[in-house]
Structures are given as C-alpha cells and as structure tokens.
Scaffold this active site. Structure first.
Site: not given
Length: 204
Positions: A107, A112
């Site tokens: 990410c 994330c």
C-alpha cells in the site's frame, strides 16, 4: 477510508513500538481509550483472527476447485458466508501465483491491509522503505525476504487502497497430495499471502 498523507502520527516517534505506546498513552490520558478494551482488540486480531483465517481460505482453494473459482471470480459473497468480512476487508481481490507470475502486495500511500484475513499488519508493511521500494525494486525486496525467483518469472505488484485490498494465493508446494485442508493451512504463512514469502514445504 481515503488515503491521507498528513497523518497526525507523522509527528510521533519513528520507532513503531514507541509510536504505539505514545498513542496509547495519549488516548488513555484523554479518556478516549480503555486499555483493557485495547488489549482485547489486539488479542482478537493477533490470536483469533490473524493470518490463520487467510491460510484456511488458501488451503481450501488448493483443495476445492469450485471454491477456488468462486474466490478468484468474486470472493466477497463467500467471504461473507464464512464470516470473514468486516472492517478493512470489505473489497477483496485474490491474485494467484503461477509458474510465470509472482504477485506481491503493497500500500504505497498508507497501510491498507485485509485485517479479517491476515490480522494486524506487520511493522515492515507500514514502513516507508517497504512502501517505496516494493514498487521500484520488487526483486531486490523479495531477495531481502529470502525469496529468489527464476529470472524469467514476472513480478506483479498490487497497490492496495481504501477501495480494494489484495491477498496473494501462493503456489501449492509439491509433495502435498493427500494432505488435509488443516495440514495445508499450516504451510501457508502470512508473508506468502502478502507475496514476500512462499508457502512452506511439507516437513520444513
């Protein structure tokens, strides 16, 4: 949640453990966090949710062709049926390693990560170094994790976002015919589902 470059935690100590402790102390002092509740949440994701959920899904994909197809085509209905749906796992995509392609997840803007399937993200996944270098020099990063790929094998890097999160389905190790799903799941590591590792060989 959308990516945000200007996180308040950017002003905290750079060491992850110190940053966590500083945040916990600050929130506790302000009466915003109950330390016991925080410990319970951490225990839930580390010991009850954790990577074992993802490992069970991968093992079933290795063993059940119909299940495998559902997870590759559209995993969300099945994940919901299995109770593996929730915050940070709303929009999952499964990408499969093959003889020709090795997948890797990062990410680049934040961290994330599919919590319902993999638990709490490791510190290195959230580090600036990994987030920058995984895209720029993935083979070098993989080598640092102990993964050396054949020269002709492509590396595909997937960038998780608030809208979609990825889970790598590692290749099934040879010599695992006849193994139960439980035995297969024990071979699936957290790193292999991020793409910075491979599934373990039986007996390793």
């Amino acid at each position: 949640m959308p990516h945000d470059h200007d996180h308040p935690h950017s002003h905290l100590p750079s060491d992850p453990a110190l940053r966590v402790k500083a945040l916990e102390t600050l929130l506790t002092d302000k009466g915003l966090v109950d330390p016991a509740a925080l410990d319970a949440i951490i225990d839930l994701y580390q010991n009850k949710i954790g990577p074992q959920n993802g490992a069970k899904v991968v093992a079933k994909m290795w063993s059940d062709a119909d299940f495998h197809k559902r997870m590759i085509d559209d995993p969300m209905p099945t994940l919901q049926e299995m109770g593996l749906y929730g915050r940070q796992g709303e929009h999952m995509v499964f990408v499969e390693n093959t003889d020709d392609v090795h997948n890797m997840v990062v990410c680049t803007l934040c961290s994330c990560y599919p919590w319902p399937l993999l638990g709490i993200p490791p510190g290195w996944y959230k580090s600036d170094a990994y987030r920058a270098r995984a895209v720029r020099e993935p083979r070098v990063v993989l080598a640092e994790f102990g993964v050396t790929l054949p020269e002709g094998k492509k590396v595909r890097v997937w960038d998780s976002t608030a809208e979609v999160r990825y889970l790598v389905v590692p290749q099934r190790p040879s010599g695992t015919d006849g193994m139960s799903e439980e035995e297969l799941a024990a071979l699936v590591t957290r790193d292999s589902m991020i793409g910075t590792g491979l599934a373990q060989e039986p007996g390793a």
